[in-house]
Design an enzyme around this catalytic site. Structure first.
Site, PDB file in Angstrom:
ATOM      1  N   GLU A  92     -16.158   2.262 -12.132  1.00 43.74           N
ATOM      2  CA  GLU A  92     -16.407   0.960 -11.522  1.00 43.74           C
ATOM      3  C   GLU A  92     -17.680   0.971 -10.685  1.00 43.74           C
ATOM      4  O   GLU A  92     -18.025   1.991 -10.098  1.00 43.74           O
ATOM      5  CB  GLU A  92     -15.238   0.592 -10.589  1.00 43.74           C
ATOM      6  CG  GLU A  92     -13.921   0.483 -11.318  1.00 43.74           C
ATOM      7  CD  GLU A  92     -12.726   0.394 -10.370  1.00 43.74           C
ATOM      8  OE1 GLU A  92     -12.877  -0.152  -9.256  1.00 43.74           O
ATOM      9  OE2 GLU A  92     -11.653   0.882 -10.751  1.00 43.74           O
ATOM     10  N   CYS A 105     -22.725  -0.435  -5.252  1.00 48.10           N
ATOM     11  CA  CYS A 105     -21.852   0.693  -4.953  1.00 48.10           C
ATOM     12  C   CYS A 105     -21.546   1.380  -6.280  1.00 48.10           C
ATOM     13  O   CYS A 105     -21.010   0.738  -7.187  1.00 48.10           O
ATOM     14  CB  CYS A 105     -20.576   0.154  -4.295  1.00 48.10           C
ATOM     15  SG  CYS A 105     -19.337   1.414  -4.009  1.00 48.10           S
ATOM     16  N   CYS A 116      -7.056  11.620  -0.879  1.00 48.20           N
ATOM     17  CA  CYS A 116      -6.850  10.781   0.311  1.00 48.20           C
ATOM     18  C   CYS A 116      -5.674   9.831   0.054  1.00 48.20           C
ATOM     19  O   CYS A 116      -5.592   9.190  -0.989  1.00 48.20           O
ATOM     20  CB  CYS A 116      -8.114   9.982   0.637  1.00 48.20           C
ATOM     21  SG  CYS A 116      -9.515  11.039   1.013  1.00 48.20           S
ATOM     22  N   CYS A 119      -6.171   5.967  -0.927  1.00 46.48           N
ATOM     23  CA  CYS A 119      -7.210   5.617  -1.894  1.00 46.48           C
ATOM     24  C   CYS A 119      -6.674   5.564  -3.322  1.00 46.48           C
ATOM     25  O   CYS A 119      -5.938   6.454  -3.757  1.00 46.48           O
ATOM     26  CB  CYS A 119      -8.341   6.642  -1.795  1.00 46.48           C
ATOM     27  SG  CYS A 119      -9.689   6.318  -2.931  1.00 46.48           S
ATOM     28  N   CYS A 337     -12.787   0.325  -4.398  1.00 43.39           N
ATOM     29  CA  CYS A 337     -12.966   1.183  -5.563  1.00 43.39           C
ATOM     30  C   CYS A 337     -11.668   1.777  -6.086  1.00 43.39           C
ATOM     31  O   CYS A 337     -10.718   1.989  -5.356  1.00 43.39           O
ATOM     32  CB  CYS A 337     -13.950   2.290  -5.243  1.00 43.39           C
ATOM     33  SG  CYS A 337     -13.399   3.347  -3.919  1.00 43.39           S
TER      34      CYS A 337
HETATM   35  N1  SAH Z   1     -15.341  10.202  -1.739  1.00 46.23           N
HETATM   36  C1  SAH Z   1     -16.273   9.563  -0.871  1.00 46.23           C
HETATM   37  C2  SAH Z   1     -16.803   8.246  -1.376  1.00 46.23           C
HETATM   38  C3  SAH Z   1     -15.869   7.284  -2.058  1.00 46.23           C
HETATM   39  S1  SAH Z   1     -14.758   6.322  -1.126  1.00 46.23           S
HETATM   40  C4  SAH Z   1     -15.683   9.430   0.505  1.00 46.23           C
HETATM   41  O1  SAH Z   1     -14.543   9.782   0.691  1.00 46.23           O
HETATM   42  O2  SAH Z   1     -16.383   9.001   1.411  1.00 46.23           O
HETATM   43  C5  SAH Z   1     -15.715   5.212  -0.167  1.00 46.23           C
HETATM   44  C6  SAH Z   1     -15.023   4.844   1.117  1.00 46.23           C
HETATM   45  O3  SAH Z   1     -13.895   3.988   0.895  1.00 46.23           O
HETATM   46  C7  SAH Z   1     -14.498   6.040   1.871  1.00 46.23           C
HETATM   47  O4  SAH Z   1     -14.758   5.898   3.247  1.00 46.23           O
HETATM   48  C8  SAH Z   1     -13.013   5.942   1.610  1.00 46.23           C
HETATM   49  O5  SAH Z   1     -12.270   6.653   2.553  1.00 46.23           O
HETATM   50  C9  SAH Z   1     -12.795   4.449   1.642  1.00 46.23           C
HETATM   51  N2  SAH Z   1     -11.553   3.985   1.032  1.00 46.23           N
HETATM   52  C10 SAH Z   1     -10.861   4.507   0.008  1.00 46.23           C
HETATM   53  N3  SAH Z   1      -9.753   3.799  -0.249  1.00 46.23           N
HETATM   54  C11 SAH Z   1      -9.741   2.792   0.631  1.00 46.23           C
HETATM   55  C12 SAH Z   1      -8.827   1.728   0.883  1.00 46.23           C
HETATM   56  N4  SAH Z   1      -7.722   1.549   0.162  1.00 46.23           N
HETATM   57  N5  SAH Z   1      -9.138   0.867   1.872  1.00 46.23           N
HETATM   58  C13 SAH Z   1     -10.265   1.024   2.617  1.00 46.23           C
HETATM   59  N6  SAH Z   1     -11.151   2.010   2.427  1.00 46.23           N
HETATM   60  C14 SAH Z   1     -10.881   2.894   1.452  1.00 46.23           C
END
Ligand code: SAH
Length: 349
Positions: A92, A105, A116, A119, A337
């Site tokens: 995406e 992005c 995480c 996520c 994402c």
């Molecule tokens: N792996 C990298 C980049 C991808 S995620 C990282 O962890 O930074 C990009 C951002 O979106 C990160 O800060 C991640 O923690 C956040 N993110 C992921 N899922 C999310 C969600 N459901 N709501 C809000 N932010 C989220």
């Protein structure tokens, strides 16, 4: 196994050598590079001879992702792309319009293995790393589709960019090259969940990008619960790395903090966060981006309410920490994402 040359992953110099190897004059590589930036197929490269176009099709491949889905927000001008890669993997990208121009992005991996808890990208684990060409291709194809220059990039899509280190570094050099898309490093942010050794490596690459750290917690207990990576590199090691990164590069660090109701969003938490950041970074400049969590069905987390978000932000500011609440764009198109890839079922096979 594909053994044709991956042209979009080549630097200007490598492309020149490749073209010379085909028995063609070196200047052809400049023409090809210009076509690549426009997302052209070999057959569309009309200022090349038919025989060169044939040689290219036989010996080289163009990893432009194919637009599988295009979702335009009705609330703002955000567009989300679901892209299909050459092997069928889905990724995406999200195109957002700001006053200062178009920002994209992009994804760096198909899936993610960082785990995480909040996520969607990590639900089915990592399938594979993206090639430099596949990261670059997202920008080329979106720019062609938008018909407007993209001026900013954030590596915040699916995947952990520093877990695909070599390809991401090559991508950064390609996209910022004057012969290429020429998007300067100062217009690029890389977001990481905190792979400490890679942060030290990155500091030595001489790439003046903005480093963005997904912190999301004010202590190790909370962080380890929602981000397994914290068990390998805890807050002490991470914030020490951030301090060293600034001292080496002079680049202001940006922290992302996703607010999850009842988990990390209390005002006491904000006070602890301010103390923590000031203890490690002292007078160095940094910024905190607050993002209400985007609820992912499988995760069961809820976003903090408007009042707690505001209170959290005000507490940080009162304690002298630069903080902003991230404006949410594309809320109606699952712009966070990993959600489309997941719904498409690609990460559950
Ligand atoms: N792996 C990298 C980049 C991808 S995620 C990282 O962890 O930074 C990009 C951002 O979106 C990160 O800060 C991640 O923690 C956040 N993110 C992921 N899922 C999310 C969600 N459901 N709501 C809000 N932010 C989220």
């Amino acid at each position: 196994m594909e053994n044709r040359a991956d042209l979009l992953s080549m630097t200007a110099n490598e492309l020149k050598q490749f073209v010379i190897g085909l028995g063609e004059p070196a200047f052809r590589s400049g023409q090809i590079m210009q076509w690549l930036c426009k997302g052209a197929a070999f057959s569309e490269m009309t200022n090349l001879s038919a025989s060169l176009r044939e040689k290219l099709s036989a010996q080289a491949v163009l990893h432009y992702p194919v637009i599988e889905g295009r979702y335009a927000s009705r609330l703002d001008s955000t567009v989300k792309y679901l892209f299909r890669l050459s092997d069928g993997q889905l990724i995406e990208s999200v195109l957002m319009e700001y006053e200062h121009g178009l920002s994209i992005c992009v994804s760096s991996q198909a899936g993610c293995r960082m785990g995480c808890r909040f996520c969607a990208s990590t639900l089915g684990g990592k399938v594979r790393d993206l090639l430099p060409s596949e990261i670059l291709g997202q920008i080329i194809v979106a720019q062609k589709d938008a018909g407007k220059r993209i001026s900013n990039i954030v590596l915040m899509g699916i995947g952990e960019p520093l877990d695909n280190y070599d390809h991401v570094i090559r991508f950064l050099r390609l996209v910022s090259a004057p012969e290429g898309l020429n998007i300067g490093c100062r217009h690029i942010s890389l977001s990481t969940c905190g792979l400490v050794p890679a942060i030290y490596r990155l500091a030595n690459e001489d790439l003046p990008i903005t480093l963005s750290i997904s912190l999301h917690a004010y202590d190790d207990e909370v962080r380890s619960r929602i981000m397994p990576v914290n068990r390998a590199y805890n807050i002490d090691r991470l914030l020490t790395a951030c301090r060293d990164y600034f001292d080496q590069t002079g680049r202001r660090i940006s922290f992302e903090y996703t607010l999850i109701a009842g988990e990390n969003d209390s005002t006491d938490g904000a006070t602890e966060l301010a103390r923590l950041l000031k203890r490690y970074l002292e007078k160095r400049p940094f910024h905190v981006n607050l993002i209400p969590v985007n609820p992912v069905k499988e995760r069961g987390y809820a976003a903090s309410g408007k009042r707690s978000v505001r209170a959290f932000c005000e507490t940080l500011e009162r304690l002298g920490v630069n903080a902003t609440v991230r404006r949410t764009l594309g809320e109606d198109i699952n712009a966070a994402c990993g959600q489309l890839r997941h719904t498409a079922g690609q990460d559950t096979e």
